[in-house]
Design a protein around this motif. Structure first.
Motif, PDB file in Angstrom:
ATOM      1  N   GLN A  86      33.265  37.849  24.409  1.00 22.76           N
ATOM      2  CA  GLN A  86      34.059  38.953  23.848  1.00 22.76           C
ATOM      3  C   GLN A  86      34.595  39.949  24.754  1.00 22.76           C
ATOM      4  N   LYS A 106      40.410  32.507  19.465  1.00 24.96           N
ATOM      5  CA  LYS A 106      40.329  31.549  18.314  1.00 24.96           C
ATOM      6  C   LYS A 106      39.252  30.262  18.646  1.00 24.96           C
ATOM      7  N   GLN A 109      36.185  32.335  17.504  1.00 26.89           N
ATOM      8  CA  GLN A 109      35.979  32.456  15.807  1.00 26.89           C
ATOM      9  C   GLN A 109      35.739  31.167  15.287  1.00 26.89           C
ATOM     10  N   PRO A 113      32.368  32.282  12.873  1.00 26.84           N
ATOM     11  CA  PRO A 113      33.376  32.839  12.239  1.00 26.84           C
ATOM     12  C   PRO A 113      32.867  34.125  11.243  1.00 26.84           C
ATOM     13  N   ALA A 114      31.469  34.113  11.279  1.00 27.65           N
ATOM     14  CA  ALA A 114      31.133  35.451  10.598  1.00 27.65           C
ATOM     15  C   ALA A 114      30.918  36.667  11.435  1.00 27.65           C
ATOM     16  N   SER A 115      31.177  36.589  12.612  1.00 26.38           N
ATOM     17  CA  SER A 115      31.044  37.627  13.709  1.00 26.38           C
ATOM     18  C   SER A 115      31.580  38.854  13.557  1.00 26.38           C
ATOM     19  N   ASP A 116      30.787  40.093  13.205  1.00 23.70           N
ATOM     20  CA  ASP A 116      31.429  41.079  12.823  1.00 23.70           C
ATOM     21  C   ASP A 116      32.157  41.826  14.055  1.00 23.70           C
ATOM     22  N   LYS A 119      35.270  40.252  14.587  1.00 22.84           N
ATOM     23  CA  LYS A 119      36.326  40.655  13.556  1.00 22.84           C
ATOM     24  C   LYS A 119      36.949  42.063  14.053  1.00 22.84           C
ATOM     25  N   LYS A 120      35.982  42.854  14.630  1.00 20.79           N
ATOM     26  CA  LYS A 120      36.311  44.387  15.040  1.00 20.79           C
ATOM     27  C   LYS A 120      37.324  44.118  16.389  1.00 20.79           C
ATOM     28  N   GLY A 122      39.196  41.471  16.986  1.00 16.57           N
ATOM     29  CA  GLY A 122      40.483  40.959  16.584  1.00 16.57           C
ATOM     30  C   GLY A 122      41.328  42.176  16.058  1.00 16.57           C
ATOM     31  N   LYS A 123      40.533  42.922  15.209  1.00 15.14           N
ATOM     32  CA  LYS A 123      41.423  44.090  14.265  1.00 15.14           C
ATOM     33  C   LYS A 123      41.905  44.981  15.685  1.00 15.14           C
TER      34      LYS A 123
END
Length: 127
Positions: A86, A106, A109, A113-116, A119-120, A122-123
């Motif tokens: 990351q 990608k 991911q 797939p469930a990594s907070d 996700k943060k 990516g946002k």
């Protein structure tokens, strides 16, 4: 203060220097002190993936993208820790290598797939 105390009590304990230096680099504060601490950590444990990652993250915070990528790549060769990947995604993104960052994002991911954290990230980057 506790980490400083550990470095005093165990001056050969690389991870205390790393933890303190990384905490500064991650918060983007006291980067000169972070650099001194992380240089000591890397001197004590030059092959440690977590320390290589921290040094890379410091260089990223300092805007030294090429050095940051070099250190993070070395860390990734030694560990499959998703946080290291990351960091690399973020470094690539801000170094202008957005296609590479997207591709690695990608891939991560698919692995996590469930990594907070992912996700943060990516946002934050709009991925």
């Amino acid at each position: 203060q506790r980490l400083r105390r550990v470095t005093e009590l165990k001056p050969g304990y690389a991870h205390a220097y790393n933890a303190l230096g990384y905490s500064f680099a991650d918060r983007n504060i006291r980067l000169d002190e972070a650099e001194r601490l992380l240089n000591k950590a890397i001197e004590l444990a030059p092959e440690d993936a977590a320390i290589l990652d921290s040094v890379g993250w410091l260089y990223f915070r300092q805007g030294k993208f090429d050095a940051a990528k070099d250190f993070i790549q070395k860390a990734m060769k030694r560990s499959d820790d998703p946080e290291i990947a990351q960091h690399y995604i973020e470094i690539l993104w801000f170094a202008g290598q957005k296609d590479e960052a997207r591709a690695l994002f990608k891939a991560q991911q698919r692995l996590e797939p469930a990594s907070d954290l992912l996700k943060k990230l990516g946002k934050r980057l709009g991925l």
